[in-house]
Design a protein around this motif. Structure first.
Motif, short mmCIF file in Angstrom:
data_model
loop_
_atom_site.label_atom_id
_atom_site.label_comp_id
_atom_site.label_asym_id
_atom_site.label_seq_id
_atom_site.Cartn_x
_atom_site.Cartn_y
_atom_site.Cartn_z
N VAL A 34 0.95 -1.23 -0.09
CA VAL A 34 0.14 0.02 -0.16
C VAL A 34 1.01 1.19 0.00
N LEU A 36 0.96 5.10 1.17
CA LEU A 36 0.29 5.86 1.87
C LEU A 36 0.97 7.50 1.90
N HIS A 160 5.13 -1.86 1.30
CA HIS A 160 4.38 -0.64 1.68
C HIS A 160 5.19 0.51 1.79
N CYS A 173 -0.77 12.23 -4.43
CA CYS A 173 -2.12 11.76 -3.72
C CYS A 173 -2.83 11.10 -4.58
N ASP A 177 -2.85 5.01 -2.27
CA ASP A 177 -3.90 4.05 -2.05
C ASP A 177 -4.70 4.78 -0.72
N THR A 178 -3.90 5.16 0.14
CA THR A 178 -4.36 6.02 1.53
C THR A 178 -3.85 7.34 1.61
N SER A 180 -4.12 10.84 4.04
CA SER A 180 -4.66 11.25 5.13
C SER A 180 -3.99 12.79 5.29
#
Ligand code: ATP
Ligand code: MG
Length: 201
Positions: A34, A36, A160, A173, A177-178, A180
């Motif tokens: 992933v 992030l 990751h 972005c 995948d994630t 914040s």
């Protein structure tokens, strides 16, 4: 409504909620690396990334860290994680551009740094990478976003990657995948509290 009706209604609502949650959990059945991005002006981006580093080590994974902006203060994370087996820690940046005051040198430093990251992005033994404050060298044009995205996309399928830094570029972005975004509500610094060991560094 009497108490018994209330209890019955609550139980029905909770059963419906549980069925929905169970279904959502079951639907997410993919395992893969992933990407992030932790961005925004609030405090908590790097410390969250290092929290994931601790989690990964707890699972017996090998990890890598690249720090692109080295502050003047050595952090507790660096001191701690450098002592742990299974951690590669690279300080690849020198300081903010207004500190080094030499664009050519900043570009050279960032690109030499990215070559180190590329090596980690090709290393299947590394389960999680933290690219701390990577958004800045991209934002200042020291690193080409397309090169970064190409190398990220070519990494091992189960690796990751956590990227931190304010003002993450849109392209980064989009590729993540994630994402914040941590909002700055207030920070003790503005009330005159200097950076506190254990909290800020
Ligand atoms: P942390 O490392 O604490 O998770 P961060 O990575 O979100 O913070 P950075 O922008 O990298 O934030 O800044 C790191 C340092 O600046 C830390 O000492 C942090 O407490 C402080 N800081 C972060 N956000 C703010 C803010 N909004 N105002 C003042 N200081 C801040
Ligand atoms: Mg940070």
């Amino acid at each position: 409504m009497n108490d018994q009706d209330k209890a019955q209604r609550h139980a029905t609502r909770m059963a419906r909620k549980k069925a929905h949650i169970d279904q959502t959990i079951q639907a997410a059945d993919t395992d893969r690396g992933v990407l992030l991005v932790l961005t925004g002006n609030g405090k908590g981006k790097s410390s969250s990334a290092f929290g994931m580093l601790a989690r990964a080590l707890g699972h017996g994974m090998q990890v890598g860290v690249a720090q692109f902006i080295k502050g003047s203060n050595d952090t507790g994370e660096e001191a701690f994680f450098r002592r742990q087996p299974g951690v590669q820690w690279h300080v690849l940046g020198e300081g903010f551009t207004w500190e080094t005051q030499n664009l050519e040198r900043d570009i050279e430093t960032a690109q030499r740094g990215w070559a180190v990251v590329r090596g980690m992005l090709q290393d299947e033994s590394l389960g999680l990478l933290v690219l701390d404050e990577l958004t800045y060298p991209i934002k200042y044009g020291w690193l080409d976003l397309d090169t970064v995205l190409t190398d990220l996309a070519a990494r091992p399928a189960m690796q990751h990657v956590v990227i931190t830094g304010r003002a993450a570029p849109e392209g980064l972005c989009d590729a993540a995948d994630t994402v914040s975004e941590i909002r700055d509500v207030k920070h003790a610094f503005r009330a005159g509290v200097r950076a506190q060991p254990g909290v800020d560094l």
